[in-house]
Enzyme design. Structure first.
Site, PDB file in Angstrom:
ATOM      1  N   GLY A 261       0.784  -1.227   0.000  1.00  7.22           N
ATOM      2  CA  GLY A 261       0.000   0.000   0.000  1.00  7.22           C
ATOM      3  C   GLY A 261       0.815   1.276   0.000  1.00  7.22           C
ATOM      4  O   GLY A 261       1.905   1.348  -0.565  1.00  7.22           O
TER       5      GLY A 261
ATOM      6  N   HIS B 145     -38.112   4.342 -14.798  1.00 10.28           N
ATOM      7  CA  HIS B 145     -38.550   5.707 -14.497  1.00 10.28           C
ATOM      8  C   HIS B 145     -39.387   5.692 -13.225  1.00 10.28           C
ATOM      9  O   HIS B 145     -40.199   4.794 -13.022  1.00 10.28           O
ATOM     10  CB  HIS B 145     -39.397   6.249 -15.655  1.00 10.28           C
ATOM     11  CG  HIS B 145     -39.987   7.596 -15.380  1.00 10.28           C
ATOM     12  ND1 HIS B 145     -39.258   8.755 -15.465  1.00 10.28           N
ATOM     13  CD2 HIS B 145     -41.244   7.953 -15.024  1.00 10.28           C
ATOM     14  CE1 HIS B 145     -40.029   9.779 -15.168  1.00 10.28           C
ATOM     15  NE2 HIS B 145     -41.259   9.327 -14.896  1.00 10.28           N
TER      16      HIS B 145
END
Length: 469
Positions: free
Chosen positions: A144, A448
């Site tokens: 990391g 929708h």
């Protein structure tokens, strides 16, 4: 001497995912991680705790300022910062314990400590019970990154600190200076701004959010300014330090930030957020002949192989955006290359999200990049203020922007500033992954009323056929 098929050094998103995937493929796997809690920076002191605070602070802000238009009257809203921080810690604890359980389920051997390479196929894990020599056919480096520093900025872990400290302030600072206008600075600056801090951002560049589409970054700047955040762009910080004695920045023993061409800025706390650097210290890379590049990264080929036989690297220690999900994809691909002799990561389809309010999300190339590369393109956009779902949410700021190749119509990039952009970008990533055109998206039926309709309308707008705007 323990022997394993694959040894993973680092238990962050790239490392733990690689370890679990390797175990699923029948490998004898071990993982060395120095922190007791698995998950790396992302899970312990990065992505997850910051998102928990972003969510909590937004709920607090809504309760105080945004419920009246919905016909909801509330009384005197109070902040219980201790409870908010405790919730954040609980979320982190739940997830880190979950990874520990996955290691046990998949029979991944865990070594608590640090590790360094000693020879090809060999490493030493320094544990509380002493050194453990380990041999492995394949070793994956996934250690990391750490916060980047800045000359003249004196980190004391209290008045002047990094994102780690900014996740756990014991009280809301009256004033906070954020050095750096990238995604970390803007996310954590947003948290404390919502909770009542006067936030000032100092950025070296003439814009915020470097790497994002400049059009959306400019719109985001205007929104953040309206939220009360102050910006000093194109300014170089020459120093920052804790101030001893007296009252500065609204608190005794605050901090002072020195900025070129400006009077010193006094603040109760300072957050240094100028990016992150690969963490490769103490890995013993020199023992196997690995040399870092000019940016401190480990060079790898297309299959994550380093210059040392049997040693691979993924995530923040190699080239590319420092994103948890990028590391995860690389972890899986690296392991599958080792075991199955095939792997692939499509870097053009890796999304990025900034969890401010509104959220900012992107995948693919920016308009700036297309111009620089002389790629012919067409642009379509659609504002959330014309979207029924956004209006019903009471959150209609921003827009969706689709960039498509002018000759083939293939989608090259999608950029979203608006409500739940981080969720909406997944469809765009899938579109780029499978080589979709703007017409493909435009002809796909979207439910929708949903926010996703804005993506469809933006795709339709590429050819001037948007219906609702």
């Amino acid at each position: 001497m323990p022997q394993h098929d694959i040894l993973v050094i680092g238990g962050g998103p790239g490392g733990y995912v690689a370890a679990i995937r390797a175990a699923q493929l029948g490998q004898n796997v071990a993982c060395v991680e120095k922190e007791r809690a698995l998950g790396g920076t992302c899970l312990r002191i990065g992505c997850i705790p910051s998102k928990a605070l972003l969510e909590s602070s937004e709920r607090y802000y809504e309760a105080r300022h945004a419920l009246a238009p919905h016909g909801i009257e509330v009384g005197n809203v109070k902040l219980d910062l201790a409870a908010m921080l405790a919730r954040k810690d609980k979320v982190v604890e739940t997830l880190t314990k979950g990874i520990d359980g996955l290691f046990k389920k998949n029979k991944v051997t865990r070594y608590l400590g640090t590790a360094r390479l000693t020879a090809p196929g060999k490493a030493v894990a320094e544990t509380k019970d002493g050194p453990v020599e380990i041999t492995a056919k394949h070793i994956i480096l996934a250690t990391g990154s750490n916060p980047a520093t800045l000359p003249g900025v004196e980190l004391d872990g209290d008045r002047v600190g990094t994102s780690t400290e900014a996740l756990s302030y014991d009280k809301v600072p009256k004033t906070l200076v954020v050095i750096g206008g990238g995604y970390i600075g803007m996310e954590l600056g947003s948290v404390w701004n919502r909770l009542g801090s006067k936030v000032t951002v100092v950025e070296y560049l003439n814009r915020i959010l470097p790497g994002t589409d400049s059009e959306l970054a400019s719109e985001a700047l205007t929104i953040f300014q309206k939220q009360g955040i102050e910006f000093h762009l194109g300014k170089r910080v020459t120093g920052a330090r804790a101030a001893k004695g007296g009252k500065t920045g609204g608190a005794k023993n605050g901090a002072v930030v020195e900025v070129e061409g400006m009077d010193p800025i006094h603040a109760e706390r300072v957050l240094l957020a100028v990016g992150r650097m690969p963490y490769t210290e103490g890995l013993g890379l020199e023992t196997v002949g690995i040399q870092l590049d000019k940016k401190g990264r480990i060079p790898v080929d297309d299959f994550f192989r380093t210059s040392a036989e049997g040693v691979y690297a993924i995530g923040d220690v190699i080239e590319g955006p420092m994103l948890a999900h990028k590391a995860e994809e690389e972890g899986i691909a690296c392991v599958e290359q080792i075991v199955k002799d095939y792997s692939h990561v499509n870097y053009d389809a890796i999304p990025a999200v900034i969890f401010t309010e509104p959220e900012i999300a992107a995948v693919g190339r920016t308009e700036d990049e297309l111009k620089e590369q002389n790629v012919p393109y067409r642009k379509g956009s659609f504002p959330f203020r014309a979207n029924g779902r956004a209006l019903s949410l009471g959150n209609s700021t921003g827009k969706v922007k689709v960039l498509a190749n002018a000759e083939t119509d293939r989608v090259l990039g999608v950029h979203i500033l608006g409500p739940r952009a981080g969720d909406l970008i997944a469809e765009a990533a899938a579109a780029i992954q499978f080589g979709a055109t703007s017409e493909d998206i435009a002809r796909t039926c979207h439910a929708h009323p949903t926010l996703a309709e804005a993506f469809k309308e933006a795709a339709m707008s590429v050819t001037g056929k948007a219906i609702s705007y």
